[in-house]
Design an enzyme around this catalytic site. Structure first.
Site, PDB file in Angstrom:
ATOM      1  N   GLU A 245       0.985  -1.285   0.095  1.00  0.00           N
ATOM      2  CA  GLU A 245      -0.082  -0.084  -0.135  1.00  0.00           C
ATOM      3  C   GLU A 245       0.941   1.129   0.136  1.00  0.00           C
ATOM      4  O   GLU A 245       1.455   1.625   1.078  1.00  0.00           O
ATOM      5  CB  GLU A 245      -0.803   0.092   1.161  1.00  0.00           C
ATOM      6  CG  GLU A 245      -1.870  -1.317   1.228  1.00  0.00           C
ATOM      7  CD  GLU A 245      -3.096  -1.083   0.316  1.00  0.00           C
ATOM      8  OE1 GLU A 245      -3.569   0.236  -0.011  1.00  0.00           O
ATOM      9  OE2 GLU A 245      -3.529  -1.864   0.054  1.00  0.00           O
ATOM     10  N   CYS A 279      -2.184   9.632   2.108  1.00  0.00           N
ATOM     11  CA  CYS A 279      -1.953   8.826   0.561  1.00  0.00           C
ATOM     12  C   CYS A 279      -2.961   9.326  -0.276  1.00  0.00           C
ATOM     13  O   CYS A 279      -2.732   9.013  -1.603  1.00  0.00           O
ATOM     14  CB  CYS A 279      -1.637   7.477   0.857  1.00  0.00           C
ATOM     15  SG  CYS A 279      -2.998   6.480   1.824  1.00  0.00           S
TER      16      CYS A 279
END
Ligand code: NAP
Length: 470
Positions: A245, A279
């Site tokens: 991720e 993110c």
């Protein structure tokens, strides 16, 4: 705080200081874990994997639910820990605690839904007398490595599904924000998690990282962090499952038929939530030329009203960056863009780790703030002539996690859904929306695989086929 190895909370003489990035005050210390500590944690986790796989689902569910209740009972303490060791304001931190409780609760529920299916063996001639099915079994030891920006909930995204799936974990939280992770570890051990099933080693990634990823007992590396470390880990991992991720450089398109007030409000929040260290935070705002000037005026005015300061003050909208070094890094990146022609519409002032919310226009193609992940409170405004123009620019970077589009036109929305090269498209909100049970992950440099409890469980368990020859 202490780290958890071999079923014991242990100290070490050498400590890492955890400091509040706003005023550099000492929050706590944690042990400086060594390669030897990782070795001991792996030995313990190998025992833990045997224990975990024998734990019936009802026991895993009970432990996870109790851990969620433990966090809920200490809600404010967890929130203050997040806001003291990291960048988030106390209001942002409370939101993260709520999400962590949800992540642990849904993990408890999903443990009951790890199912297989029957296999139609008689679909092939000669196999008429065969009958069978597959079910999913735990993968074993999982090495989980987490970043600083969501120090509690991103840890819950590793531990919840891993334990729901009957695995053992060796966790290494980010060095700057290890306290929230250790507290979640305490929640689990206090809720009846047997010794060895969870080990937590605090220590520097560049010292203990290799030991965490190369150990042959590890069956899966579940990593959340930056592209650079992610690439290094994939090179060293060997024959293991890998969940990556990683970061992004997130685009949001605002079309000329968008609700202007909604778009401005949500894009400001999406750009500066958690100081832009997010993110899925907005980095590139691609605004239709017909509304560009009005949008820019309102966006800049709204951004300038944000109150930056001490994370624990209820009135603060945006805290400091995680370290002064990071604030200097982004200041330099913006300086570079400005010297190549970018205009600062607001912000670009630094005091220690505090860097004001910054809006840029006329950013030259190829500048760091244009093509890299800024991971800071900096957003670039671009004028686009059409959706197609916006999509081309949106997809021009080596990232693809989330994207957003503001439009009232359903055809435009569907064209955007098909056109964005990303893992998730958000319509009429900024890219900064995530429900913890949805599949979450990216393409290109944004990673490999998906998280989001049920989806993590698929990665963290394996199918075993059973075939009877009747
Ligand atoms: P980072 O520097 O990559 O660090 C992440 C973790 O990896 C930390 O625990 C770090 O330890 C460890 N680490 C660093 N190098 C390592 C190595 N060679 N081997 C093993 N472990 C290593 O990232 P960060 O600055 O903490 O977090 C920001 C990044 O995370 C951004 O790029 C952001 O977009 C990304 N992120 C992605 C998601 C997602 O779900 N896609 C969510 C949040 C954040 P130390 O702390 O000791 O260095």
């Amino acid at each position: 705080m202490k780290m958890l190895i071999n079923g014991e909370w242990v100290e070490r003489d050498k400590k890492i200081e955890v400091r509040n990035p706003f005023d550099n005050s000492l929050v706590d210390t944690v042990p400086e874990g060594t390669v030897g500590d990782v070795e001991a944690a792996m030995e313990s986790a190998a025992i833990g994997a045997k224990i975990a796989k024998e734990m019936p689902v009802h026991q895993r569910t009970t432990i996870l639910k109790k851990a969620a209740a433990y966090v809920e009972q200490r809600f404010e303490d967890f929130a203050r820990t997040i806001a003291s060791e990291g960048s988030k304001t106390i209001r942002e931190a409370r939101k993260e605690v709520g999400r962590c409780i949800n992540t642990m609760t849904v993990s408890a529920e999903e443990a009951k839904r790890i199912v297989g299916e029957t296999i139609p063996f008689d679909s092939v001639e000669g196999s008429e007398n065969r009958f069978g099915f597959y079910y999913r079994f735990p993968i074993g030891v999982i090495s989980a490595i987490t970043p600083f920006n969501d120090p509690l909930n991103l840890v819950a995204h590793k531990l919840g599904p891993a334990l729901a799936g009957g695995n053992a974990v060796v966790l290494k939280p980010a060095t700057v924000t290890p306290l929230s992770a250790l507290k979640l570890g305490e929640a689990l051990t206090a809720s009846g998690l047997p010794p060895h099933v969870l080990n937590i080693v605090t220590g520097y990634g560049n010292v203990i990282g290799d030991a965490l990823v190369t150990d042959a007992r590890v069956r899966m590396i579940s990593f959340t962090g930056g592209l650079e470390a992610g690439l290094e880990i994939t090179k060293k991992a060997g024959l293991k499952k890998i969940g990556m991720e990683l970061g992004s450089n997130t685009p949001v398109i605002v079309m000329d038929d968008a609700d202007m007030d909604q778009a401005v409000e949500l894009c400001v929040s999406g750009s500066f939530w958690a100081v832009g260290q997010n993110c899925i935070g907005v980095q590139r705002l691609l605004v239709h030329e017909k509304i560009y000037d009005t949008f820019v005026e309102q966006f800049v005015a709204r951004t300038s009203r944000m109150k930056t300061g001490y994370q624990l003050d209820e009135g603060t909208d945006m805290g400091p960056m995680i370290t002064e070094k990071e604030a200097i890094r982004i200041e330099e990146w913006v300086d570079e863009a400005v010297s190549a022609g970018a205009k600062v519409l607001t912000g670009h002032k630094r005091d220690g780790a505090v860097y004001l919310p910054t809006v840029l226009a006329d950013v030259p193609e190829g500048a760091k703030v244009d093509v890299e992940e800024v991971f800071a409170p900096v957003v670039n405004l671009y004028k686009i002539s059409s959706l197609e123009d916006g999509l081309e620019r949106a997809n021009s970077v080596n990232f693809g996690l989330h994207a957003g589009v503001f439009t009232k036109n359903i055809d435009t929305a569907f064209k955007a859904i098909k056109g964005f090269d990303v893992g998730g498209v958000i319509i009429n909100d900024s890219s900064d929306y995530r429900l913890d049970l949805m599949p979450f992950g990216g393409v290109k440099g944004s990673g490999l695989g998906r998280e989001g409890i049920k989806f993590s469980l698929m990665e963290m368990t394996e199918p075993k086929v059973v075939c009877f020859n009747l």
